[in-house]
Structures are given as structure tokens and as C-alpha cells.
Design a protein around this motif. Structure first.
Motif, PDB file in Angstrom:
ATOM      1  N   ASN A 100       0.854  -1.123  -0.086  1.00 28.74           N
ATOM      2  CA  ASN A 100       0.205   0.036  -0.023  1.00 28.74           C
ATOM      3  C   ASN A 100       0.970   1.258   0.002  1.00 28.74           C
ATOM      4  N   LYS A 101       0.682   2.088  -0.965  1.00 22.00           N
ATOM      5  CA  LYS A 101       1.366   3.056  -1.335  1.00 22.00           C
ATOM      6  C   LYS A 101       0.740   4.691  -0.928  1.00 22.00           C
ATOM      7  N   ILE A 102       1.168   5.492  -0.094  1.00 21.52           N
ATOM      8  CA  ILE A 102       0.312   6.684   0.285  1.00 21.52           C
ATOM      9  C   ILE A 102       1.456   7.826  -0.184  1.00 21.52           C
ATOM     10  N   GLU A 103       0.825   8.782  -0.810  1.00 24.10           N
ATOM     11  CA  GLU A 103       1.691   9.855  -1.324  1.00 24.10           C
ATOM     12  C   GLU A 103       2.526  10.505  -0.233  1.00 24.10           C
TER      13      GLU A 103
ATOM     14  N   ILE B 150       0.546  13.456   1.693  1.00 31.15           N
ATOM     15  CA  ILE B 150      -0.546  13.081   2.196  1.00 31.15           C
ATOM     16  C   ILE B 150      -0.084  12.590   3.644  1.00 31.15           C
ATOM     17  N   LEU B 151       1.038  11.714   3.718  1.00 27.62           N
ATOM     18  CA  LEU B 151       1.617  11.196   4.968  1.00 27.62           C
ATOM     19  C   LEU B 151       2.072  12.356   5.724  1.00 27.62           C
TER      20      LEU B 151
ATOM     21  N   ILE C 278       0.863   1.749   7.787  1.00 31.39           N
ATOM     22  CA  ILE C 278       0.030   1.858   6.788  1.00 31.39           C
ATOM     23  C   ILE C 278      -0.662   0.435   7.054  1.00 31.39           C
TER      24      ILE C 278
ATOM     25  N   LYS D 234      -4.680   1.224   1.932  1.00 28.30           N
ATOM     26  CA  LYS D 234      -4.758   2.459   1.251  1.00 28.30           C
ATOM     27  C   LYS D 234      -5.636   3.468   1.869  1.00 28.30           C
ATOM     28  N   ASP D 235      -6.468   3.064   2.861  1.00 27.25           N
ATOM     29  CA  ASP D 235      -7.370   4.150   3.396  1.00 27.25           C
ATOM     30  C   ASP D 235      -7.272   4.226   4.881  1.00 27.25           C
TER      31      ASP D 235
ATOM     32  N   VAL E  62      -4.488   4.563   8.126  1.00 23.62           N
ATOM     33  CA  VAL E  62      -2.978   4.870   8.487  1.00 23.62           C
ATOM     34  C   VAL E  62      -3.052   4.959  10.087  1.00 23.62           C
TER      35      VAL E  62
ATOM     36  N   TRP F  66      -9.117  12.829   5.232  1.00 29.29           N
ATOM     37  CA  TRP F  66      -8.592  11.915   6.031  1.00 29.29           C
ATOM     38  C   TRP F  66      -9.257  12.257   7.544  1.00 29.29           C
TER      39      TRP F  66
END
Length: 179
Positions: free
Chosen positions: A31-34, A37-38, A107, A110-111, A113, A166
């Protein structure tokens, strides 16, 4: 046998609550989060630490990969982002242990965190070697224990696709009437 397996896979799909979990070859989640955003989630987590905002004095944050990225964002003035060398020098100057916040993330999907906080203690001392004429620094680093209750996130964020934002769904530092 095949219909049972299909039903189990369908049930697993329902239990993920719409989260698309993709597994890599080694079985770990991919799962990758930009990074932007992180970074915003890190800042939001720092701003929602009510216990830290109510305390007086400086709170030092470890300058790891994420600390160096969020130090230039909008964070309250009470946080100082220092490197390891700066923390050791500060400990030597003040002659005490400096407690530093280490902020890490996990993570889940993907939705979802989790942002977790832990404390690290830096105790720096000067040491002299008269035979060599060299002054050295000695550092003791202590890491706090996470407890014995298993994994419990400090702050959990979930993405609300209806409002495209979020949201905090769990905050260990704020108690509500239901807890």
C-alpha cells in the motif's frame, strides 16, 4: 470444495470494509500513500496531541526522514526538530537527559494509517582521554517500552471517500464518554 473457497473469499472481501489490500510475493501488504498526504497526517497528529499542546516548554522531535520533511510545514511553535548530534550537544549543555518524540507510521491499508509516538532519551556526556589528548562524547540512548497490551495505535486515520478527507477514528490521547 470450490464453492466453499469462493464463499470464504467473498466473506474476506466483505470483512475488509472496502479496503483493497494487495499482497506482495512475501505476503506483506503493498500500500502506497503519497508523501504529501503522509506528511499532512503527521502534522494533523501532532496538532491533535492535546497532552503535548497543554504542557509548557519545548517538545523535541527526532529528525528522521519524516521529521525532516514536516519541520517546514505548519506545526505549533512548541516543537523543535533536532538531529541526533544536536540532541547530544543539547544534553551535554543542559546536563540532563533529553526526551525526544519519535513519530512513525503504520499503513494498514490504502485508506487506513496509524501514527504512533514513542519517546527516546538522549543522555550525552563528555569524556576526556589525557593520554591521547582527545575529547570524546559518550551517549546513552534509552527507548521506551510499548507496553504488554499488544499493538494499539496512538492515532488512527481513515479516508472518508464521501467528503474526500482523512478523519481521525481513534485518538488514544483524547478520552470520550464512551471509553
Amino acid at each position: 470444495m470450490r464453492t466453499t473457497l469462493t464463499i470464504i473469499l467473498i466473506l474476506i472481501g466483505f470483512l475488509t470494509f472496502g479496503q483493497e489490500n494487495k499482497l506482495g510475493e512475501d505476503g506483506s501488504l503493498i500500500n502506497k500513500i503519497e508523501p504529501d498526504i503522509l506528511d499532512s497526517l503527521y502534522v494533523k497528529a501532532l496538532n491533535n496531541r492535546i497532552d503535548l499542546l497543554l504542557q509548557s516548554g519545548w517538545h523535541y522531535v527526532e529528525m528522521n526522514e519524516y521529521g525532516s520533511r514536516i519541520k517546514n510545514l505548519i506545526v505549533p511553535d512548541r516543537y523543535k526538530f533536532l538531529t541526533t548530534d544536536e540532541l547530544i550537544d543539547l544534553s551535554i549543555k543542559e546536563k540532563r537527559t533529553i526526551n525526544v518524540l519519535r513519530i512513525v507510521h503504520n499503513i494498514i491499508s490504502k485508506d487506513t494509517v496509524d501514527i504512533n509516538f514513542s519517546y527516546i532519551g538522549f543522555t550525552g556526556k563528555r569524556k576526556l582521554h589525557f593520554c591521547r589528548g582527545i575529547r570524546l562524547k559518550k551517549t546513552e540512548i534509552t527507548v521506551g517500552c510499548g507496553g504488554i497490551n499488544g499493538y494499539q495505535p496512538d492515532i488512527r486515520f481513515a479516508f472518508d471517500s464521501l467528503i474526500n478527507e482523512w478523519k481521525i477514528i481513534k485518538n488514544r490521547f483524547v478520552k470520550t464518554n464512551g471509553e
